[in-house]
Design an enzyme around this catalytic site. Sequence first.
Site, mmCIF file in Angstrom:
data_model
loop_
_atom_site.group_PDB
_atom_site.id
_atom_site.type_symbol
_atom_site.label_atom_id
_atom_site.label_comp_id
_atom_site.label_asym_id
_atom_site.label_seq_id
_atom_site.Cartn_x
_atom_site.Cartn_y
_atom_site.Cartn_z
ATOM 1 N N PHE A 171 0.803 -1.223 0.000
ATOM 2 C CA PHE A 171 0.000 0.000 0.000
ATOM 3 C C PHE A 171 0.830 1.264 0.000
ATOM 4 O O PHE A 171 0.341 2.344 -0.316
ATOM 5 C CB PHE A 171 -0.946 0.016 1.225
ATOM 6 C CG PHE A 171 -0.260 0.444 2.511
ATOM 7 C CD1 PHE A 171 -0.120 1.792 2.815
ATOM 8 C CD2 PHE A 171 0.262 -0.500 3.386
ATOM 9 C CE1 PHE A 171 0.526 2.189 3.989
ATOM 10 C CE2 PHE A 171 0.901 -0.104 4.552
ATOM 11 C CZ PHE A 171 1.036 1.250 4.853
ATOM 12 N N GLU A 198 -4.979 -3.923 -1.919
ATOM 13 C CA GLU A 198 -6.434 -3.703 -1.827
ATOM 14 C C GLU A 198 -6.742 -2.439 -1.023
ATOM 15 O O GLU A 198 -7.881 -2.023 -0.936
ATOM 16 C CB GLU A 198 -7.134 -4.934 -1.226
ATOM 17 C CG GLU A 198 -6.739 -5.317 0.192
ATOM 18 C CD GLU A 198 -5.486 -6.193 0.255
ATOM 19 O OE1 GLU A 198 -4.557 -5.986 -0.556
ATOM 20 O OE2 GLU A 198 -5.430 -7.078 1.142
ATOM 21 N N SER A 248 5.373 -6.952 3.357
ATOM 22 C CA SER A 248 5.844 -7.349 4.690
ATOM 23 C C SER A 248 6.553 -8.709 4.658
ATOM 24 O O SER A 248 6.370 -9.503 3.731
ATOM 25 C CB SER A 248 4.654 -7.432 5.637
ATOM 26 O OG SER A 248 3.788 -8.468 5.198
ATOM 27 N N CYS A 303 9.661 1.814 3.473
ATOM 28 C CA CYS A 303 10.557 0.715 3.851
ATOM 29 C C CYS A 303 11.958 1.229 4.109
ATOM 30 O O CYS A 303 12.772 0.549 4.699
ATOM 31 C CB CYS A 303 10.578 -0.350 2.771
ATOM 32 S SG CYS A 303 11.354 0.248 1.284
ATOM 33 N N GLU A 403 9.271 -3.940 13.302
ATOM 34 C CA GLU A 403 9.169 -2.863 12.307
ATOM 35 C C GLU A 403 7.883 -2.100 12.638
ATOM 36 O O GLU A 403 6.787 -2.650 12.522
ATOM 37 C CB GLU A 403 9.079 -3.432 10.888
ATOM 38 C CG GLU A 403 8.989 -2.319 9.849
ATOM 39 C CD GLU A 403 8.729 -2.785 8.419
ATOM 40 O OE1 GLU A 403 8.078 -3.824 8.228
ATOM 41 O OE2 GLU A 403 9.185 -2.091 7.501
HETATM 42 P P1 NAD Z 1 1.595 -6.518 3.104
HETATM 43 O O1 NAD Z 1 2.576 -7.628 3.112
HETATM 44 O O2 NAD Z 1 0.531 -6.500 4.121
HETATM 45 O O3 NAD Z 1 0.835 -6.494 1.681
HETATM 46 C C1 NAD Z 1 1.564 -6.569 0.464
HETATM 47 C C2 NAD Z 1 0.749 -7.354 -0.559
HETATM 48 O O4 NAD Z 1 0.647 -8.714 -0.126
HETATM 49 C C3 NAD Z 1 -0.669 -6.843 -0.721
HETATM 50 O O5 NAD Z 1 -0.979 -6.829 -2.102
HETATM 51 C C4 NAD Z 1 -1.513 -7.831 0.061
HETATM 52 O O6 NAD Z 1 -2.776 -8.027 -0.542
HETATM 53 C C5 NAD Z 1 -0.708 -9.105 0.017
HETATM 54 N N1 NAD Z 1 -0.792 -9.879 1.266
HETATM 55 C C6 NAD Z 1 -0.744 -9.394 2.532
HETATM 56 N N2 NAD Z 1 -0.783 -10.405 3.433
HETATM 57 C C7 NAD Z 1 -0.845 -11.536 2.726
HETATM 58 C C8 NAD Z 1 -0.894 -12.921 3.095
HETATM 59 N N3 NAD Z 1 -0.868 -13.288 4.359
HETATM 60 N N4 NAD Z 1 -0.957 -13.829 2.109
HETATM 61 C C9 NAD Z 1 -0.965 -13.444 0.824
HETATM 62 N N5 NAD Z 1 -0.918 -12.157 0.410
HETATM 63 C C10 NAD Z 1 -0.849 -11.212 1.348
HETATM 64 O O7 NAD Z 1 2.443 -5.164 3.107
HETATM 65 P P2 NAD Z 1 1.885 -3.683 3.218
HETATM 66 O O8 NAD Z 1 1.360 -3.472 4.602
HETATM 67 O O9 NAD Z 1 1.008 -3.385 2.069
HETATM 68 O O10 NAD Z 1 3.242 -2.846 3.019
HETATM 69 C C11 NAD Z 1 4.098 -2.524 4.094
HETATM 70 C C12 NAD Z 1 5.276 -3.460 4.162
HETATM 71 O O11 NAD Z 1 5.957 -3.470 2.917
HETATM 72 C C13 NAD Z 1 6.317 -3.036 5.186
HETATM 73 O O12 NAD Z 1 6.783 -4.159 5.862
HETATM 74 C C14 NAD Z 1 7.422 -2.411 4.336
HETATM 75 O O13 NAD Z 1 8.695 -2.431 4.917
HETATM 76 C C15 NAD Z 1 7.353 -3.274 3.126
HETATM 77 N N6 NAD Z 1 7.938 -2.613 1.977
HETATM 78 C C16 NAD Z 1 9.162 -3.021 1.562
HETATM 79 C C17 NAD Z 1 9.778 -2.387 0.495
HETATM 80 C C18 NAD Z 1 11.140 -2.814 0.049
HETATM 81 O O14 NAD Z 1 11.524 -2.484 -1.083
HETATM 82 N N7 NAD Z 1 11.902 -3.525 0.880
HETATM 83 C C19 NAD Z 1 9.124 -1.347 -0.168
HETATM 84 C C20 NAD Z 1 7.854 -0.973 0.277
HETATM 85 C C21 NAD Z 1 7.257 -1.611 1.346
#
Ligand code: NAD
Length: 520
Positions: A171, A198, A248, A303, A403
């Site tokens: 997101f 989403e 994540s 991130c 985090e």
């Molecule tokens: P998230 O993992 O909750 O969601 C990311 C995607 O995965 C979404 O499209 C979501 O629908 C899907 N998803 C979430 N949980 C899932 C599950 N259990 N099973 C299958 N699919 C799932 O992450 P977020 O909250 O949207 O973003 C924040 C996180 O992203 C932070 O931890 C941040 O550090 C990380 N991030 C990392 C980078 C990088 O380049 N290292 C860049 C941006 C964000």
Amino acid sequence: SEPSVAVRRLQAANQHLIKPSDSIETTCNFLDNRLVPSETSVWYDVHDPATNQIVNRVPQTTQNELKAAVESAEKAYSSWKAVSLLSRQQFLFRYVSLIRDNFETLAKAITREQGKTIADARGDILRGLQVAEAACNSTSHLMGEVLEVAKDMETRSYRLPIGVVAAICPFNFPAMIPLWSIPIAVVTGNCLLLKPSERAPGAAMILADLARAAGLPNGVFNVIHGSHETVNFILDEPAIKAISFVGSNRAGEYIYARGSANGKRVQANLGAKNHAVLLPDANIDDALRSLSGAAFGAAGQRCMALSALILVGGTQIYLDRLVKMARLLKIGSGFEEDVDIGPVISPESRKRIEDIIGTAEREGAKILLDGRKACPQGYPNGNWVGPTIISGVTPQMTCYKEEIFGPVLVCLEVQNLNDAISLLNANEYGNGCAIFTRSGVDALKFQQKVEVGQVGINVPIPVPLPMFSFTGNKNSVAGGGANTFYGKPGVAFYTQQKTVTSNWKEESPSNARVNASMPM
Ligand code: NAD
């Protein structure tokens, strides 16, 4: 002045982007260059984080609809891979220009659904646009090699597309992270299915429509919405050959394991705890300004946010100044131009952040600046957390281990640079870090000894520009970081290699012997 043709086309397209249903706007899937409403009965509400009003809903796309999206991409692939590289590059030139023309439309979509300030949303788009601009140069990255390996014999290598690929996005950067995939995946000849978060799907929908306007053929880039079910479909669908994930650790480690077990390539960027190291000889004012921006900007939801500060050799005396500076940051709706920090994404996220601040208090740290009660005038229902600074933190505390992903800076104290490096290296993450110093010798030592993939020297958020690659390491990436995003490795991720060895020697005499041993 009159909007450009492209903007008018986009506005016309946007009228259909959402179709009214039960008075709540509904996001469509994007399939074959058309907006296709889902027949699902499962919907996710998208909220404006500044008010918590529902702004639209995204579908949990049905299995049949997901299958149709893959079939469309497979069909498109058979002709898209045969389109000349120069024509695919021409698409990117037009795409880059259309993104530029539609910056503000994209920025507003990001602020409305994600909450970050308009200025920060522009940065989100710019960083993605730069990836698209650099991808225009994929003509060079796709060049193979040729070697004359023996008399009359040569080997040449090609980089070819891999087929249908998928991207699963977080997101926090609704434009930049889709743009880590879209331009590179398609210019290299693949067809892409993209699943936006989403919680902030709007920017991806505009990017899809701009790709259509730039001339991308039907099915080369489809957008499919949903949550875990859509992800599981992507992980198990045999036609999908590669997956790009950013998000994540919880989701990413699962996606990496299941995707890899199903024989797919996976690139996965995960969470972080990025440290700043403040040395006594630093330009303190510059360092404090950089720290404030990098810790609290985007409400800490980057991130690469600097979320831990290591104060070296007595530099804790500057904490008062840091607190004063952070207190001046204005929180509020991202649409107001003078606001520095928008809301966090959801009430759950706010509660999580507040709970972690609570653990710090109970575990013996000191809350120097407490953002828990923050609430800008006129927005009583938003997900507000103001800048928070916690001192006296130790590595055992929850606020250090987690985090936080909010505007919270945890501060630790050490005697010298060696201790700072040891502390930092003991952390499980390795995304980014920064040192603030005037000493070249100390900076070099830090650069050489830290086990972190992206190092800043007097640079708070050292994300490399897209001619390089995004190089997190340790638990900030899955699979040991072998497949990094964008740059040359990004092109390598989206291509498979083929080598051809040819022998064009003159004909041998008819009585020549068969050679049955391994050729020397
Ligand atoms: P998230 O993992 O909750 O969601 C990311 C995607 O995965 C979404 O499209 C979501 O629908 C899907 N998803 C979430 N949980 C899932 C599950 N259990 N099973 C299958 N699919 C799932 O992450 P977020 O909250 O949207 O973003 C924040 C996180 O992203 C932070 O931890 C941040 O550090 C990380 N991030 C990392 C980078 C990088 O380049 N290292 C860049 C941006 C964000």
